[in-house]
Design a protein around this motif. Structure first.
Motif, PDB file in Angstrom:
ATOM      1  N   VAL A  43       2.689  -8.812   6.604  1.00  0.00           N
ATOM      2  CA  VAL A  43       3.278  -7.515   7.079  1.00  0.00           C
ATOM      3  C   VAL A  43       3.648  -6.942   8.241  1.00  0.00           C
ATOM      4  N   TYR A  44       5.211  -6.482   8.391  1.00  0.00           N
ATOM      5  CA  TYR A  44       5.208  -5.981   9.722  1.00  0.00           C
ATOM      6  C   TYR A  44       5.905  -4.549   9.824  1.00  0.00           C
ATOM      7  N   SER A  59      -5.330  -0.153   1.349  1.00  0.00           N
ATOM      8  CA  SER A  59      -5.642   0.841   0.237  1.00  0.00           C
ATOM      9  C   SER A  59      -4.641   0.849  -0.989  1.00  0.00           C
ATOM     10  N   PHE A  60      -3.298   0.856  -0.407  1.00  0.00           N
ATOM     11  CA  PHE A  60      -2.308   0.954  -1.528  1.00  0.00           C
ATOM     12  C   PHE A  60      -2.227  -0.246  -2.571  1.00  0.00           C
ATOM     13  N   LEU A  96       4.602   1.117  -2.218  1.00  0.00           N
ATOM     14  CA  LEU A  96       3.808   2.341  -2.424  1.00  0.00           C
ATOM     15  C   LEU A  96       3.832   3.242  -0.995  1.00  0.00           C
ATOM     16  N   PHE A  97       3.455   2.362  -0.018  1.00  0.00           N
ATOM     17  CA  PHE A  97       3.145   2.519   1.313  1.00  0.00           C
ATOM     18  C   PHE A  97       4.419   3.040   1.926  1.00  0.00           C
ATOM     19  N   ILE A  98       5.618   2.484   1.624  1.00  0.00           N
ATOM     20  CA  ILE A  98       7.082   3.033   2.024  1.00  0.00           C
ATOM     21  C   ILE A  98       7.327   4.355   1.496  1.00  0.00           C
ATOM     22  N   GLU A  99       6.999   4.271   0.099  1.00  0.00           N
ATOM     23  CA  GLU A  99       7.345   5.677  -0.553  1.00  0.00           C
ATOM     24  C   GLU A  99       6.765   6.884  -0.047  1.00  0.00           C
ATOM     25  N   ASN A 100       5.437   6.688   0.430  1.00  0.00           N
ATOM     26  CA  ASN A 100       4.582   7.641   1.087  1.00  0.00           C
ATOM     27  C   ASN A 100       5.217   8.248   2.306  1.00  0.00           C
ATOM     28  N   GLN A 101       5.905   7.446   2.773  1.00  0.00           N
ATOM     29  CA  GLN A 101       6.843   7.997   4.169  1.00  0.00           C
ATOM     30  C   GLN A 101       7.963   8.578   4.035  1.00  0.00           C
ATOM     31  N   LYS A 149       3.984  -4.593  -4.352  1.00  0.00           N
ATOM     32  CA  LYS A 149       4.022  -3.162  -4.923  1.00  0.00           C
ATOM     33  C   LYS A 149       3.285  -2.231  -3.995  1.00  0.00           C
ATOM     34  N   GLY A 150       2.131  -2.928  -3.478  1.00  0.00           N
ATOM     35  CA  GLY A 150       1.325  -1.753  -2.497  1.00  0.00           C
ATOM     36  C   GLY A 150       2.012  -1.561  -1.129  1.00  0.00           C
ATOM     37  N   LEU A 151       3.026  -2.312  -0.618  1.00  0.00           N
ATOM     38  CA  LEU A 151       4.028  -1.965   0.387  1.00  0.00           C
ATOM     39  C   LEU A 151       4.952  -1.086  -0.113  1.00  0.00           C
TER      40      LEU A 151
END
Length: 576
Positions: A157-158, A175-176, A74-79, A70-72
């Motif tokens: 993670v890559y 942080s996400f 959110l990280f991708i959504e932020n991009q 889920k953190g990943l």
């Protein structure tokens, strides 16, 4: 929340996985185990996360995997939407729960509308890195605990370049991940629904063929292999991991026909039942390979770790004896052959560069320098090598020739952006064939390198300090060394002290900046060019001491190493 409260929350949660609930119930009379399972959250850092499989916030389980996923997301959504549409490639190794964790990651990403491309079966880490680049996904996930014991698993993670995330992006992702608080209630999508919505695609042989096609670039001298490929005898063990399928095919494709598998270790086994630890740097892991080598008269014995990103090598010395080489020795032989072979063909670029970690041997640097090739030092972690390769592509300033870390990780061709034991397997076979045709073994060749460049020896001492108390002791030790810097090791004066956390280099009282990202590493360079480095592990409850000595005489080097080890032991005794 106190660990006991967290435990009660898990135990009484209405939808807790039934197997994890049974596990927790069995812990009820073991306060020490319960506290270790819940006193903290499994740390997610620059290398992802790794831990013992089990119930609890400090364990690898479906809930901690969902949190990371889920953190990943959110990280991708932020991009932005473009990143979401690119999706995530996911692979997994032979460990317990690897396939389940891979699918949990995909099901979590699907809720966010992020498609996943999951391999149909276990695959090596380097193929995951390749898949990210080949499919042009926004990220990749590798479920593996590398060479850790059987009770471990992990989540790496890559980034979109196929390398593990560099510090800035890793910190943002972390942080996400940490922002996801209620990990027992993370929503997932059913596999069937995800597939119907084109949010889950299964990858198979097409990616294997693409990777193997790219692997042809590793071979420098195919005519040599045509001459020697049927003569060279190779024993190969994947140590119950992912290396068999691609490793065998890669060697066959390159032209090596006399490949003997260690059958007892050829197939995946999450318990690693024939070995204590699936670590190709441990001599014990080679026991069955030694036996097979003597049976068939092998020239070399090769082992890959469970996710096939690290490679160990034993070379024939005399008669039926084999000597296990260190990661630094393997890298020295590889860079020597690679540069010689390219010089012979006239294909060595004038702007060639080799990249290595700051705790790796200086012998490969001396070899590269003789051939007019620059060496660049980076922090420990192959992501820093990948970061440099990306920089070279953008600036056209250098041509990457080879990258390595002392911990048995090598990269020959940058179509992968992590260490790649399958590439190394093919290159080691080729260089062995070259020297065999010349009448030398790899052991003979290594002695020739020492004769030409001087004797270099390195050793890594890993000290494990488990649990909450162990973590505290490691931090206290690093703080003590920063306040009380050693002035000598083995009666040899420290001339330079490098503190990579403070990003400073002190030489004879003068201080200058180190142009590398901050890292919790101390390095002491001695008056005779030997050095000592100290670094807490980023993925295990360990602190590592790296010792490196060099001299014209092998006897003198051994003497220095013994004295260095004695001084290191004094530091360790104080920490305990």
């Amino acid at each position: 929340m106190e660990w006991s409260e967290s435990y009660e929350t898990w135990l009484n949660h209405p939808t807790l996985d039934s197997e994890l609930k049974k596990e927790l119930e069995s812990y009820q009379d073991n306060k020490t185990l319960l506290e270790d399972s819940f006193y903290t959250s499994l740390e997610f850092g620059t290398a992802g996360m790794r831990g013992v499989i089990g119930a609890g916030t400090n364990r690898m389980n479906i809930y901690t995997v969902r949190q990371a996923s889920k953190g990943l997301a959110l990280f991708i959504e932020n991009q932005g939407e473009d990143a979401k549409e690119k999706g995530v490639a996911i692979a997994y190794d032979s460990r317990h729960m690897s396939k389940e964790f891979a699918m949990e990651a995909a099901k979590t990403l699907a809720v966010h509308g992020i498609p996943s491309y999951v391999f149909e079966d276990l695959r090596p880490t380097p193929e995951l890195s390749f898949a990210v680049r080949h499919l042009k996904t926004a990220a990749g996930i590798m479920i593996t605990a590398s060479h850790n014991p059987a009770e471990y698993n992990g989540f790496k993670v890559y980034g979109e370049d196929g390398g593990q995330l560099p510090p800035k992006e890793a910190d943002e992702l972390t942080s996400f991940v940490r922002s996801v608080s209620d990990i027992l209630s993370i929503e997932t999508m059913d596999e069937t629904e995800a597939a119907e919505k084109e949010l889950l695609t299964i990858l198979g042989k097409d990616l294997d063929r693409a990777y193997l096609d790219a692997l042809k670039r590793v071979t420098i001298d195919p005519e040599l292999i045509n001459r020697q490929g049927r003569e060279l005898k190779i024993v190969f063990t994947p140590l119950h991991g992912t290396g068999k399928m691609l490793g065998e095919k890669a060697l066959q494709q390159a032209g090596f026909r006399n490949v003997f598998l260690v059958e007892e270790q050829a197939d995946p086994d999450p318990d690693f039942s024939t070995i204590k630890s699936p670590n190709p740097e441990d001599e014990a892991a080679f026991e069955l390979a030694f036996k097979k080598g003597r049976e068939v008269g092998a020239d070399i014995l090769i082992a890959t770790d469970p996710d096939a990103d690290r490679l160990g090598l034993a070379v024939r010395t005399a008669g039926e004896y084999y000597e296990l080489l260190s990661g630094n020795q393997i890298a020295s032989l590889m860079i020597d052959y690679i540069l010689k072979a390219h010089e012979k063909k006239g294909t060595l670029p004038s702007n060639s560069v080799m990249i290595k970690s700051i705790v790796s041997s200086e012998l490969p640097s001396a070899i590269a320098d003789k051939h007019g090739v620059e060496t660049m030092d980076v922090l420990t972690g192959f992501k820093f090598i990948a970061e440099k390769i990306k920089e070279f592509e953008e600036t056209h300033s250098h041509t990457f020739m080879f990258g390595f870390e002392e911990s048995y990780g090598y990269l020959v061709q940058p179509f992968v952006r992590d260490k790649d034991a399958i590439q190394a397997l093919v290159m080691v076979a080729e260089m062995t064939a070259f020297y065999k045709e010349e009448g030398y073994s790899l052991f003979d060749t290594l002695q020739e390198l020492y004769h030409e460049y001087g004797h270099y020896k390195e050793k890594t001492i890993s000290v494990t300090l488990e649990g909450q108390e162990g973590s505290k002791k490691i931090k206290e030790l690093m703080a003590h060394l920063r306040e009380n810097a050693p002035t000598e090791f083995g009666n040899i004066k420290v001339e330079v002290t490098e503190d990579f956390k403070k990003q400073t280099r002190a030489r004879f009282g003068d201080e200058e900046s180190i142009n590398l990202p901050p890292a919790d590493v101390l390095k002491y360079k001695l008056a005779d060019s030997s050095w000592i480095a100290i670094r807490p592990s980023g993925t295990e409850p360990k602190i590592k001491f790296y010792i490196a000595a060099n001299d014209d005489s092998g006897v003198e080097v051994e003497g220095k190493m013994k004295l260095f080890e004695q001084d290191i032991q004094k530091i360790v005794d104080k920490a305990k």
